[in-house]
Write a protein that holds these residues in place. Sequence first.
Motif, mmCIF file in Angstrom:
data_model
loop_
_atom_site.group_PDB
_atom_site.id
_atom_site.type_symbol
_atom_site.label_atom_id
_atom_site.label_comp_id
_atom_site.label_asym_id
_atom_site.label_seq_id
_atom_site.Cartn_x
_atom_site.Cartn_y
_atom_site.Cartn_z
ATOM 1 N N LYS A 78 88.772 -24.915 -13.999
ATOM 2 C CA LYS A 78 88.246 -23.667 -13.034
ATOM 3 C C LYS A 78 89.084 -22.475 -13.607
ATOM 4 O O LYS A 78 88.429 -21.393 -13.492
ATOM 5 C CB LYS A 78 89.006 -24.014 -11.542
ATOM 6 N N ARG A 79 90.579 -22.449 -13.630
ATOM 7 C CA ARG A 79 91.150 -21.418 -14.456
ATOM 8 C C ARG A 79 90.398 -20.742 -15.800
ATOM 9 O O ARG A 79 90.301 -19.584 -15.817
ATOM 10 C CB ARG A 79 92.421 -21.778 -14.586
ATOM 11 N N PHE A 80 90.210 -21.748 -16.582
ATOM 12 C CA PHE A 80 89.564 -21.353 -17.848
ATOM 13 C C PHE A 80 88.279 -20.701 -17.635
ATOM 14 O O PHE A 80 87.892 -19.601 -18.125
ATOM 15 C CB PHE A 80 89.196 -22.403 -18.735
ATOM 16 N N LEU A 81 87.236 -21.375 -16.733
ATOM 17 C CA LEU A 81 86.090 -20.825 -16.531
ATOM 18 C C LEU A 81 85.830 -19.459 -15.931
ATOM 19 O O LEU A 81 84.992 -18.398 -15.908
ATOM 20 C CB LEU A 81 85.234 -21.529 -15.862
ATOM 21 N N GLN A 82 87.415 -19.073 -15.043
ATOM 22 C CA GLN A 82 87.291 -17.748 -14.387
ATOM 23 C C GLN A 82 87.726 -16.832 -15.461
ATOM 24 O O GLN A 82 87.802 -15.394 -15.197
ATOM 25 C CB GLN A 82 88.053 -17.860 -13.304
ATOM 26 N N SER A 83 88.242 -17.268 -16.700
ATOM 27 C CA SER A 83 88.899 -16.173 -17.508
ATOM 28 C C SER A 83 87.717 -15.495 -18.144
ATOM 29 O O SER A 83 86.656 -16.022 -18.434
ATOM 30 C CB SER A 83 89.981 -16.885 -18.423
ATOM 31 N N PRO A 84 88.084 -14.376 -18.835
ATOM 32 C CA PRO A 84 87.209 -13.658 -19.897
ATOM 33 C C PRO A 84 86.670 -14.737 -20.907
ATOM 34 O O PRO A 84 85.362 -14.531 -21.334
ATOM 35 C CB PRO A 84 88.045 -12.494 -20.578
ATOM 36 N N PRO A 128 102.606 -31.053 -13.367
ATOM 37 C CA PRO A 128 101.445 -30.487 -14.207
ATOM 38 C C PRO A 128 100.444 -30.356 -13.296
ATOM 39 O O PRO A 128 99.825 -30.755 -12.318
ATOM 40 C CB PRO A 128 101.101 -31.685 -15.387
ATOM 41 N N MET A 129 99.528 -29.419 -13.912
ATOM 42 C CA MET A 129 98.160 -28.860 -12.999
ATOM 43 C C MET A 129 97.223 -29.854 -13.434
ATOM 44 O O MET A 129 96.883 -30.234 -14.613
ATOM 45 C CB MET A 129 97.766 -27.407 -13.729
ATOM 46 N N PRO A 130 96.471 -29.950 -12.005
ATOM 47 C CA PRO A 130 95.485 -31.299 -12.439
ATOM 48 C C PRO A 130 94.206 -30.602 -13.327
ATOM 49 O O PRO A 130 94.236 -29.460 -13.457
ATOM 50 C CB PRO A 130 94.831 -31.255 -11.197
ATOM 51 N N ILE A 131 93.560 -31.655 -14.062
ATOM 52 C CA ILE A 131 92.754 -30.960 -15.267
ATOM 53 C C ILE A 131 91.383 -30.478 -14.528
ATOM 54 O O ILE A 131 90.958 -29.307 -15.105
ATOM 55 C CB ILE A 131 91.813 -32.338 -15.819
ATOM 56 N N VAL A 132 91.083 -30.524 -13.201
ATOM 57 C CA VAL A 132 90.043 -29.792 -12.861
ATOM 58 C C VAL A 132 90.498 -28.235 -12.409
ATOM 59 O O VAL A 132 89.545 -27.373 -12.578
ATOM 60 C CB VAL A 132 89.476 -30.478 -11.384
#
Length: 47
Positions: A10-16, A2-6
């Motif tokens: 980061k991916r969410f904040l870079q998304s639209p 699984p992807m680490p929470i951080v």
Amino acid sequence: MPMPIVESIKRFLQSPNGRKATEHGKRLAADPRNRERAKSLFARKRP
């Protein structure tokens, strides 16, 4: 693995949607009434 929470954050904040949420938060934080509400809330929560 699984992807680490951080990394997820980061991916969410870079998304639209993440950029939209960030801008909304900045607008709310710029409002003096909201700042005062936050100050009083944190003041009540501190021991």
